[in-house]
Design a protein around this motif. Structure first.
Motif, mmCIF file in Angstrom:
data_model
loop_
_atom_site.group_PDB
_atom_site.id
_atom_site.type_symbol
_atom_site.label_atom_id
_atom_site.label_comp_id
_atom_site.label_asym_id
_atom_site.label_seq_id
_atom_site.Cartn_x
_atom_site.Cartn_y
_atom_site.Cartn_z
ATOM 1 N N ARG A 92 0.713 -1.343 0.302
ATOM 2 C CA ARG A 92 -0.051 0.319 0.270
ATOM 3 C C ARG A 92 0.829 0.798 -0.158
ATOM 4 O O ARG A 92 0.369 2.396 -0.255
ATOM 5 C CB ARG A 92 -0.758 0.325 1.318
ATOM 6 N N ALA A 93 1.788 1.262 -0.159
ATOM 7 C CA ALA A 93 3.286 2.371 0.301
ATOM 8 C C ALA A 93 3.809 2.910 -1.377
ATOM 9 O O ALA A 93 4.517 1.580 -1.333
ATOM 10 C CB ALA A 93 3.865 2.463 1.874
ATOM 11 N N LEU A 94 3.958 3.448 -1.021
ATOM 12 C CA LEU A 94 5.417 3.868 -1.929
ATOM 13 C C LEU A 94 6.337 4.163 -1.598
ATOM 14 O O LEU A 94 6.126 5.499 -0.493
ATOM 15 C CB LEU A 94 4.728 5.163 -3.291
ATOM 16 N N VAL A 95 6.849 3.694 -1.495
ATOM 17 C CA VAL A 95 8.431 4.402 -0.757
ATOM 18 C C VAL A 95 9.922 5.094 -1.068
ATOM 19 O O VAL A 95 9.710 4.968 -2.408
ATOM 20 C CB VAL A 95 8.947 2.768 -0.052
ATOM 21 N N THR A 96 10.214 6.085 -0.330
ATOM 22 C CA THR A 96 11.456 6.863 -1.046
ATOM 23 C C THR A 96 12.592 6.456 -0.044
ATOM 24 O O THR A 96 12.582 6.043 0.864
ATOM 25 C CB THR A 96 10.993 8.467 -1.528
ATOM 26 N N TYR A 97 13.938 6.450 -1.258
ATOM 27 C CA TYR A 97 15.452 6.104 -0.286
ATOM 28 C C TYR A 97 16.432 7.407 -0.834
ATOM 29 O O TYR A 97 15.897 7.704 -1.955
ATOM 30 C CB TYR A 97 15.909 4.827 -0.774
ATOM 31 N N HIS A 98 17.083 7.310 -0.007
ATOM 32 C CA HIS A 98 18.238 8.724 -0.580
ATOM 33 C C HIS A 98 19.335 7.989 -0.643
ATOM 34 O O HIS A 98 19.573 7.659 -2.342
ATOM 35 C CB HIS A 98 18.041 9.408 1.021
ATOM 36 N N GLY A 99 20.428 7.624 0.076
ATOM 37 C CA GLY A 99 21.832 7.015 -0.729
ATOM 38 C C GLY A 99 21.394 5.270 -0.625
ATOM 39 O O GLY A 99 21.551 5.080 -2.199
ATOM 40 N N ALA A 100 20.721 4.576 -0.217
ATOM 41 C CA ALA A 100 21.025 2.946 -0.043
ATOM 42 C C ALA A 100 20.139 2.813 -0.955
ATOM 43 O O ALA A 100 18.137 2.751 -0.170
ATOM 44 C CB ALA A 100 21.438 2.808 1.174
ATOM 45 N N PRO A 101 20.076 2.329 -2.641
ATOM 46 C CA PRO A 101 18.632 1.682 -2.941
ATOM 47 C C PRO A 101 17.707 1.047 -2.045
ATOM 48 O O PRO A 101 18.606 0.290 -1.438
ATOM 49 C CB PRO A 101 19.777 0.825 -4.002
ATOM 50 N N VAL A 102 17.234 1.071 -1.985
ATOM 51 C CA VAL A 102 15.341 0.056 -1.661
ATOM 52 C C VAL A 102 15.036 -0.020 -2.765
ATOM 53 O O VAL A 102 14.449 0.121 -3.628
ATOM 54 C CB VAL A 102 14.620 0.239 -0.610
ATOM 55 N N GLU A 103 14.825 -1.435 -2.730
ATOM 56 C CA GLU A 103 14.202 -2.785 -3.934
ATOM 57 C C GLU A 103 12.938 -1.954 -4.109
ATOM 58 O O GLU A 103 12.269 -2.090 -3.188
ATOM 59 C CB GLU A 103 13.697 -3.987 -3.980
ATOM 60 N N GLY A 104 12.174 -2.028 -5.158
ATOM 61 C CA GLY A 104 10.772 -0.966 -5.649
ATOM 62 C C GLY A 104 11.107 0.087 -5.333
ATOM 63 O O GLY A 104 9.927 1.289 -5.677
ATOM 64 N N ALA A 105 11.746 0.831 -4.680
ATOM 65 C CA ALA A 105 11.611 1.858 -4.168
ATOM 66 C C ALA A 105 11.970 3.169 -4.694
ATOM 67 O O ALA A 105 12.644 3.248 -6.201
ATOM 68 C CB ALA A 105 11.952 2.458 -2.900
ATOM 69 N N THR A 106 11.680 4.512 -4.828
ATOM 70 C CA THR A 106 12.025 5.789 -5.850
ATOM 71 C C THR A 106 13.421 7.228 -4.730
ATOM 72 O O THR A 106 13.049 6.724 -3.697
ATOM 73 C CB THR A 106 10.842 6.578 -6.115
ATOM 74 N N GLN A 107 13.700 6.999 -6.271
ATOM 75 C CA GLN A 107 15.380 8.013 -5.378
ATOM 76 C C GLN A 107 14.072 9.201 -5.063
ATOM 77 O O GLN A 107 14.243 9.450 -5.888
ATOM 78 C CB GLN A 107 16.693 8.146 -5.837
ATOM 79 N N LEU A 108 14.986 10.158 -4.197
ATOM 80 C CA LEU A 108 14.098 11.026 -3.429
ATOM 81 C C LEU A 108 15.395 11.867 -2.501
ATOM 82 O O LEU A 108 15.405 11.176 -1.173
ATOM 83 C CB LEU A 108 13.227 11.423 -3.245
ATOM 84 N N ASP A 109 15.984 12.635 -3.301
ATOM 85 C CA ASP A 109 17.017 14.017 -1.696
ATOM 86 C C ASP A 109 15.443 15.032 -1.097
ATOM 87 O O ASP A 109 15.219 15.375 -2.183
ATOM 88 C CB ASP A 109 18.326 14.233 -2.673
ATOM 89 N N ILE A 110 15.277 15.238 -0.441
ATOM 90 C CA ILE A 110 14.240 15.754 0.057
ATOM 91 C C ILE A 110 14.985 17.522 0.509
ATOM 92 O O ILE A 110 14.155 18.309 0.589
ATOM 93 C CB ILE A 110 13.399 15.909 1.536
ATOM 94 N N LEU A 111 16.076 17.331 0.199
ATOM 95 C CA LEU A 111 16.950 18.610 0.320
ATOM 96 C C LEU A 111 16.611 19.218 -1.196
ATOM 97 O O LEU A 111 16.589 20.396 -1.416
ATOM 98 C CB LEU A 111 18.517 18.369 0.248
ATOM 99 N N ASP A 112 16.011 18.752 -2.371
ATOM 100 C CA ASP A 112 15.629 19.054 -3.348
ATOM 101 C C ASP A 112 14.059 19.630 -3.374
ATOM 102 O O ASP A 112 13.027 18.581 -3.613
ATOM 103 C CB ASP A 112 15.946 18.072 -4.705
ATOM 104 N N ALA A 113 13.285 21.081 -2.829
ATOM 105 C CA ALA A 113 12.302 21.098 -2.398
ATOM 106 C C ALA A 113 11.112 20.395 -3.369
ATOM 107 O O ALA A 113 9.970 20.401 -3.379
ATOM 108 C CB ALA A 113 12.136 22.438 -1.558
ATOM 109 N N ASP A 114 11.582 21.546 -4.283
ATOM 110 C CA ASP A 114 10.774 21.808 -5.538
ATOM 111 C C ASP A 114 10.726 19.817 -6.181
ATOM 112 O O ASP A 114 9.345 19.475 -6.665
ATOM 113 C CB ASP A 114 11.497 22.003 -7.289
#
Ligand SMILES: NC(=O)c1ccc[n+]([C@@H]2O[C@H](COP(=O)([O-])OP(=O)(O)OC[C@H]3O[C@@H](n4cnc5c(N)ncnc54)[C@H](OP(=O)(O)O)[C@@H]3O)[C@@H](O)[C@H]2O)c1
Length: 288
Positions: free
Chosen positions: A21-43
Motif C-alpha cells: 500500500r506504500a510508495l517508498v523513497t530512499y536517499h543513498g542506499a537503494p531500496v528494491e522497488g522504491a523511488t530515489q528522492l533527496d528531500i533537500l530538493d524542495a521542488d
C-alpha cells in the motif's frame, strides 16, 4: 501512503508494515522497488507529493544523530527543518495526513515522564530542530506528531543501540553505556504496527509512540544481555559528563504512553518481550 526515508530504521519498518500500500523513497542506499528522492530538493519533493497525492505522507528521513546536529547546526537544520517544511507544504497542498517523528529531546529533562502537552524546552540543537519540526507539522491541517525514544530493531546499517551492543559483545569487546540517561525503549516493529493502527483510526495531533517502560540505558543494556545470552560484565557504565559529548543531554526524560494506550487499548510490548522477538527473528533468518 508515501514513506519518505524507507531505508532508515523507522522508515524501513513502516514501509514493511504498509507493504504494497506504500510508495517508498530512499536517499543513498537503494531500496528494491522504491523511488530515489533527496528531500533537500524542495521542488522535486513537492512535485512528487503532488503527483502521488497520497492519503498519508510519512516523513522518516532526517539526520537523527544528536552529536552531528550540535556540531553542524546549519547543515542538519537544512534537512531536519527546511526540507521538512517542503514536505509539509506538499502534504498540505495534497490534503494528506502528515506523519513526522519527534523525540523526548524537545524537553529539558527536569520533570521526567513527559506527557504530550508538557511545554517543549529543548536544551540542545537536535531538540530545537525537533521542536521546529513539530511546529511545521502542526501547520498541516491533518498531522500526527509521533514522539518516540530509544528505537531498536534489525536494520541493514545496524547502528541502533541494540545492534551496536550485540556487535561489540559478540566480538568479546566492552561497550560503554551512559549510566545516567533514561530512555523509553521502543521496538521498531511495534512502532510501525502502532502507527498503522493510529492512521487507520484517524488519530491526529501529538502522541508518544513508545514502549511501556522508562529505564536507565544501563538497565536496558542488561536486559539485552539477558535475552541474547551475553556477558553483562562487558557493559561499562560511564557518566554522561565523562563521555566528552558536544550536545548537553536532558537528564530526567522518558515519555509517558498513556495516550497511546488509550487509543490502542493496550501498551506496546515490554523491552524483554520485544528483545525476545528480535532474537527469534534472528534465529529464524540469521543475519550474517
Ligand atoms: N531512532 C530513534 O531512537 C529515534 C528516536 C526519536 C525520534 N527519532 C526520529 O525518527 C526519525 C527516523 O529516525 P531513524 O532512527 O529511522 O533514522 P535513520 O535510520 O538514520 O534513517 C534516516 C533516513 O533518512 C534518510 N535521509 C537522510 N538524508 C536524506 C535526504 N537528503 N533525502 C532523503 N532522505 C534522507 C537516510 O537515508 P541515507 O542514509 O541513504 O542518506 C535514512 O534512510 C528521525 O526524524 C529521528 O529524529 C528516532
Amino acid at each position: 501512503m508515501l514513506v519518505i526515508g524507507g531505508a532508515g530504521l523507522i522508515g524501513a519498518h513502516v514501509a514493511a508494515e504498509f507493504a504494497s500500500r506504500a510508495l517508498v523513497t530512499y536517499h543513498g542506499a537503494p531500496v528494491e522497488g522504491a523511488t530515489q528522492l533527496d528531500i533537500l530538493d524542495a521542488d522535486r519533493t513537492r512535485a512528487l507529493i503532488r503527483r502521488v497525492a497520497p492519503g498519508t505522507v510519512v516523513l522518516a528521513a532526517a539526520e537523527p544523530w544528536v552529536e552531528r546536529c550540535e556540531r553542524e547546526p546549519a547543515a542538519t537544520r537544512r534537512l531536519n527543518v527546511e526540507a521538512a517544511r517542503a514536505v509539509a507544504e506538499g502534504a498540505s497542498a495534497a490534503r494528506s495526513l502528515l506523519v513526522v517523528f519527534s523525540s523526548e529531546y524537545v524537553f529539558d529533562g527536569t520533570k521526567g515522564r513527559y506527557v504530550e502537552d508538557d511545554p517543549a524546552r529543548p536544551i540542545n540543537e537536535y531538540g530545537r530542530q525537533k521542536a521546529e519540526l513539530e511546529a511545521i507539522a502542526r501547520t498541516v491541517p491533518r498531522h500526527l506528531v509521533c514522539r518516540t525514544s530509544g528505537v531498536f530493531g534489525w536494520e541493514p546499517e545496524r547502528k541502533n543501540f541494540v545492534c551496536r551492543l550485540l556487535e561489540r559483545l559478540r566480538a568479546g569487546r566492552e561497550f560503554v553505556v551512559p549510566a545516567d540517561q533514561l530512555i523509553t525503549p521502543t521496538y521498531a516493529v511495534d512502532l510501525a504496527r502502532a502507527l498503522a493502527t493510529l492512521v487507520a483510526r484517524g488519530t491526529t495531533g501529538t502522541i508518544h509512540v513508545v514502549g511501556p517502560r522508562i529505564v536507565r540505558r544501563t538497565a536496558f543494556a542488561a536486559t539485552v544481555c539477558r535475552v541474547f545470552g551475553l556477558p553483562r560484565e562487558l557493559i561499562v557504565p560511564r557518566a554522561t559528563d565523562e563521555m566528552g559529548l558536544a550536545a548537553p543531554r536532558p537528564r530526567d526524560t522518558g515519555l509517558a504512553d498513556d495516550r497511546l494506550r488509550g487509543v490502542l487499548g493496550a501498551s506496546l510490548a515490554d523491552p524483554a518481550s520485544a528483545l525476545a522477538d528480535m532474537r527469534a527473528r534472528e534465529v529464524a533468518a540469521p543475519r550474517g
